[in-house]
Design a protein around this motif. Structure first.
Motif, mmCIF file in Angstrom:
data_model
loop_
_atom_site.group_PDB
_atom_site.id
_atom_site.type_symbol
_atom_site.label_atom_id
_atom_site.label_comp_id
_atom_site.label_asym_id
_atom_site.label_seq_id
_atom_site.Cartn_x
_atom_site.Cartn_y
_atom_site.Cartn_z
ATOM 1 N N ARG A 91 7.652 -11.310 -6.636
ATOM 2 C CA ARG A 91 8.234 -12.199 -7.655
ATOM 3 C C ARG A 91 7.305 -12.419 -8.845
ATOM 4 N N THR A 92 6.031 -12.045 -8.704
ATOM 5 C CA THR A 92 5.081 -12.286 -9.790
ATOM 6 C C THR A 92 4.314 -10.997 -10.095
ATOM 7 N N LYS A 93 3.662 -10.989 -11.239
ATOM 8 C CA LYS A 93 2.837 -9.830 -11.616
ATOM 9 C C LYS A 93 1.703 -9.636 -10.617
ATOM 10 N N LYS A 94 1.127 -10.796 -10.192
ATOM 11 C CA LYS A 94 0.027 -10.730 -9.222
ATOM 12 C C LYS A 94 0.532 -10.102 -7.908
ATOM 13 N N GLY A 95 1.728 -10.553 -7.501
ATOM 14 C CA GLY A 95 2.325 -10.012 -6.281
ATOM 15 C C GLY A 95 2.573 -8.520 -6.411
ATOM 16 N N GLU A 96 2.993 -8.117 -7.601
ATOM 17 C CA GLU A 96 3.271 -6.695 -7.824
ATOM 18 C C GLU A 96 1.988 -5.868 -7.728
ATOM 19 N N ALA A 97 0.907 -6.383 -8.353
ATOM 20 C CA ALA A 97 -0.363 -5.648 -8.321
ATOM 21 C C ALA A 97 -0.854 -5.533 -6.879
ATOM 22 N N SER A 98 -0.705 -6.613 -6.137
ATOM 23 C CA SER A 98 -1.178 -6.605 -4.755
ATOM 24 C C SER A 98 -0.340 -5.642 -3.904
ATOM 25 N N LEU A 99 0.967 -5.621 -4.162
ATOM 26 C CA LEU A 99 1.838 -4.706 -3.403
ATOM 27 C C LEU A 99 1.482 -3.245 -3.700
ATOM 28 N N LEU A 100 1.249 -2.944 -4.970
ATOM 29 C CA LEU A 100 0.932 -1.549 -5.312
ATOM 30 C C LEU A 100 -0.415 -1.134 -4.714
ATOM 31 N N ALA A 101 -1.369 -2.078 -4.679
ATOM 32 C CA ALA A 101 -2.668 -1.763 -4.064
ATOM 33 C C ALA A 101 -2.471 -1.490 -2.570
ATOM 34 N N SER A 102 -1.653 -2.327 -1.924
ATOM 35 C CA SER A 102 -1.390 -2.117 -0.484
ATOM 36 C C SER A 102 -0.696 -0.782 -0.260
ATOM 37 N N ALA A 103 0.295 -0.492 -1.104
ATOM 38 C CA ALA A 103 1.049 0.755 -0.938
ATOM 39 C C ALA A 103 0.127 1.961 -1.120
ATOM 40 N N ASN A 104 -0.804 1.858 -2.078
ATOM 41 C CA ASN A 104 -1.754 2.952 -2.276
ATOM 42 C C ASN A 104 -2.609 3.156 -1.032
ATOM 43 N N ALA A 105 -3.000 2.043 -0.398
ATOM 44 C CA ALA A 105 -3.808 2.154 0.825
ATOM 45 C C ALA A 105 -2.975 2.763 1.959
ATOM 46 N N LEU A 106 -1.707 2.371 2.046
ATOM 47 C CA LEU A 106 -0.847 2.879 3.129
ATOM 48 C C LEU A 106 -0.517 4.359 2.958
ATOM 49 N N LYS A 107 -0.595 4.820 1.715
ATOM 50 C CA LYS A 107 -0.268 6.232 1.437
ATOM 51 C C LYS A 107 -1.117 7.165 2.309
ATOM 52 N N ALA A 108 -2.371 6.751 2.561
ATOM 53 C CA ALA A 108 -3.277 7.588 3.356
ATOM 54 C C ALA A 108 -2.767 7.797 4.778
ATOM 55 N N GLU A 109 -1.859 6.936 5.237
ATOM 56 C CA GLU A 109 -1.333 7.059 6.606
ATOM 57 C C GLU A 109 -0.209 8.086 6.687
ATOM 58 N N GLY A 110 0.203 8.607 5.536
ATOM 59 C CA GLY A 110 1.250 9.639 5.515
ATOM 60 C C GLY A 110 2.655 9.130 5.803
ATOM 61 N N PRO A 111 3.044 7.996 5.219
ATOM 62 C CA PRO A 111 4.414 7.521 5.484
ATOM 63 C C PRO A 111 5.451 8.492 4.910
ATOM 64 N N GLU A 112 6.590 8.582 5.599
ATOM 65 C CA GLU A 112 7.662 9.429 5.064
ATOM 66 C C GLU A 112 8.281 8.751 3.843
ATOM 67 N N PHE A 113 8.357 7.421 3.900
ATOM 68 C CA PHE A 113 8.872 6.679 2.743
ATOM 69 C C PHE A 113 8.519 5.211 2.851
ATOM 70 N N PHE A 114 8.599 4.531 1.710
ATOM 71 C CA PHE A 114 8.571 3.076 1.670
ATOM 72 C C PHE A 114 10.008 2.633 1.424
ATOM 73 N N SER A 115 10.384 1.452 1.928
ATOM 74 C CA SER A 115 11.700 0.952 1.551
ATOM 75 C C SER A 115 11.548 -0.432 0.932
ATOM 76 N N VAL A 116 12.503 -0.772 0.083
ATOM 77 C CA VAL A 116 12.415 -2.045 -0.661
ATOM 78 C C VAL A 116 13.718 -2.817 -0.474
ATOM 79 N N THR A 117 13.610 -4.038 0.020
ATOM 80 C CA THR A 117 14.808 -4.813 0.355
ATOM 81 C C THR A 117 15.587 -5.221 -0.896
#
Ligand code: FAD
Length: 281
Positions: free
Chosen positions: A11-37
């Motif tokens: 809901r916020t810019k800060k939340g967005e930055a934190s989500l993208l940082a987390s997603a970048n970290a998770l990328k190393a695990e080789g997910p097939e996809f992310f989903s967004v509610t």
């Protein structure tokens, strides 16, 4: 072994930055996809679209928007499908959606995910891999377990490619559902949805609404830890890891984590699972 992580639109810019940082970290695990509610009643229409776009372009992992038939009319849905296709999206999680809290409820079954799957196939052909929801512990609206399986079968017949389950803490419920689905001739992958345990009150409230059973022993143990966040998290990770281990050892085709945008517990459980079951990430 399929791995995926679910987020909600920040809901916020800060939340967005934190989500993208987390997603970048998770990328190393080789997910097939992310989903967004997709918020009840289309309340996060823009947020879902923007988050999916950022995950695709800034993180570079396939991202699947959830789409619920909820309050959107068919024309709005067709427009969204075209927009997603143009953005390079190739997977959609197709849902009926829940009624927004406080909203005047439409008749419960005036729309359903089956009609959304049909609409997507009719409008977009095979442009999208379609995920649908499955309920090993039976959807709260279902008249019976058999009726629930019938509605699941109808979504598959309409063109769903795979399914993600509602979360549960009872692996036997998942295996029973898989057996019953197989006996009906349903052959699509049904991936268990896993909810890491991070908060006692929130989990109890949410589970009541969505029909997920918290076994008595688990509820009692979590209640006794509710004022000890670290203890609750550690115990929750132990429980969730054992559930995942039983699922993967019993043949589940993958794991979908409901992260609630807190990726730490999901990562911890995934790392433990990789050690105990050595799945192909
Ligand atoms: P459906 O499959 O259409 O129906 C659910 C149940 O209702 C059926 O199993 C059946 O028992 C009954 N039913 C369906 N049609 C009929 C009929 N014609 N007559 C009688 N009974 C019928 N919600 C959101 O708002 N946003 C999200 O992003 C979101 N993501 C989710 C992701 C996953 C993986 C899951 C499991 C759930 C998600 N939900 C989300 C919750 C979901 O929208 C709710 O569980 C909703 O109540 C049902 O959606 P569905 O797609 O399963 O519906």
């Amino acid at each position: 072994m399929r791995l995926s992580f679910e987020f909600f639109p920040p809901r916020t810019k800060k939340g967005e930055a934190s989500l993208l940082a987390s997603a970048n970290a998770l990328k190393a695990e080789g997910p097939e996809f992310f989903s967004v509610t997709y918020g009840a009643g289309g309340s996060t229409r823009d947020g879902t679209r923007e988050t999916v776009s950022k995950l695709l372009t800034d993180v570079g992992v396939p991202a699947a928007p959830h789409l619920s038939i909820g309050n959107d009319n068919e024309e709005q849905i067709r427009t969204m499908l075209d927009d997603y296709k143009a953005r390079g999206v190739n997977r959609i999680v197709a849902l009926r959606g829940d009624v927004p809290s406080g909203a005047v409820a439409a008749p419960r079954h005036s729309s359903n995910a089956e009609s959304l799957v049909k609409l997507i196939r009719a409008h977009s052909g095979d442009a999208f891999h379609i995920e649908v929801a499955a309920y090993p512990e039976v959807h709260p609206d279902a008249a019976s377990a058999e009726a629930d399986l019938d509605f699941f079968a109808r979504k598959v017949d309409a063109g769903a490619d795979s399914a993600i389950t509602q979360y549960f803490f009872n692996p036997p419920a998942y295996f029973d559902f898989i057996e019953r689905a197989a006996a009906r001739g349903i052959g699509i992958p049904i991936v268990p949805g896993i909810m890491p345990i991070t908060n006692f009150e929130g989990l109890v409230r949410f589970s009541k609404n969505c029909g997920a059973d918290i076994p008595r022993w688990l509820g009692k143990r979590l209640e006794s830890l509710k004022d000890d966040p670290e203890g609750l998290l550690a115990f929750g990770n132990d429980v969730t890891s054992k559930v995942c281990e039983a699922l993967v050892q019993g043949g589940a085709p993958g794991i979908h984590f409901y992260t609630l945008n807190k990726t730490g517990p999901a990562l911890e459980v995934w790392h433990r699972l990789r050690t105990t079951c050595a799945p192909q990430a």
